[in-house]
Enzyme design. Sequence first.
Site, PDB file in Angstrom:
ATOM      1  N   ASP A 135       0.864  -1.172   0.000  1.00  0.00           N
ATOM      2  CA  ASP A 135       0.000   0.000   0.000  1.00  0.00           C
ATOM      3  C   ASP A 135       0.904   1.227   0.000  1.00  0.00           C
ATOM      4  O   ASP A 135       2.095   1.140   0.287  1.00  0.00           O
ATOM      5  CB  ASP A 135      -0.868   0.049   1.266  1.00  0.00           C
ATOM      6  CG  ASP A 135      -1.645  -1.237   1.479  1.00  0.00           C
ATOM      7  OD1 ASP A 135      -1.958  -1.914   0.483  1.00  0.00           O
ATOM      8  OD2 ASP A 135      -1.921  -1.567   2.645  1.00  0.00           O
ATOM      9  N   ASP A 137       1.140   4.897   1.945  1.00  0.00           N
ATOM     10  CA  ASP A 137       0.626   5.577   3.134  1.00  0.00           C
ATOM     11  C   ASP A 137       0.872   7.075   3.004  1.00  0.00           C
ATOM     12  O   ASP A 137       2.027   7.509   2.873  1.00  0.00           O
ATOM     13  CB  ASP A 137       1.320   5.048   4.385  1.00  0.00           C
ATOM     14  CG  ASP A 137       1.156   3.544   4.532  1.00  0.00           C
ATOM     15  OD1 ASP A 137       0.046   3.097   4.837  1.00  0.00           O
ATOM     16  OD2 ASP A 137       2.150   2.819   4.327  1.00  0.00           O
TER      17      ASP A 137
END
Length: 227
Positions: A135, A137
């Site tokens: 992912d 962030d």
Amino acid sequence: MPDRPARHTLVWLSAHADWRADVPTHDSRLAAWFACGWPAVVARHAADDPDPRIRLGVPLPPAEGKQRLALRVPLHDIVRQAPPLALSHVAVHAGVPADWQVPIQALERLAPAHVFGAFAWQVLTGLDYVHARSDIDVLWSVQTADAADALVAKLQVWERRFDRRLDGELCLPEGGAVNWREYAGCAREVLVKRVDGAGLEARASLFDGVGLPRMAWHYDHVTKVAM
């Protein structure tokens, strides 16, 4: 230097800093980390914690089990501070995987932002943090509910367009932060994180303090990251 740096602030310690790992067996790994000249990141400090030292974290890369090593250090042993890396910096960094460059550049065009997590640490250290399922962030400062709502809608479109997961926080005007995905939901209360703890707060009151100074990362010297 402020009494307590904001969450996500990057800090560099003096060569003779009196730091202490929460787990003593982590001492040698932390010593090697700081010997490389790499920073730690400021972590949340519980409001009822009597220890006045600053709580820090050092997240290790996947090759080392993605452990997050925790430590504490006196404020006076922090010699430099810097805000989290700007998304614009990460977007052009050679360490970013090629298949992420277009998505990150598109994300940068949505709003100014800062990056923490795997992408930030890969840029800061040159170690391999980012993998195919990573992912990204991100932190965004928002000043009003309307601005937050508009940004969240754009982030949802970005996720659908690039089929990637986007994590991160909306940084509120008075210093708190709320997960953007939680804010996008319909709950009347959301978890707000602050430097001295976290708790549920009414969604409708998140921007009541709009007249207060906006959240900022304070630092004495911004460290330039090698490109």
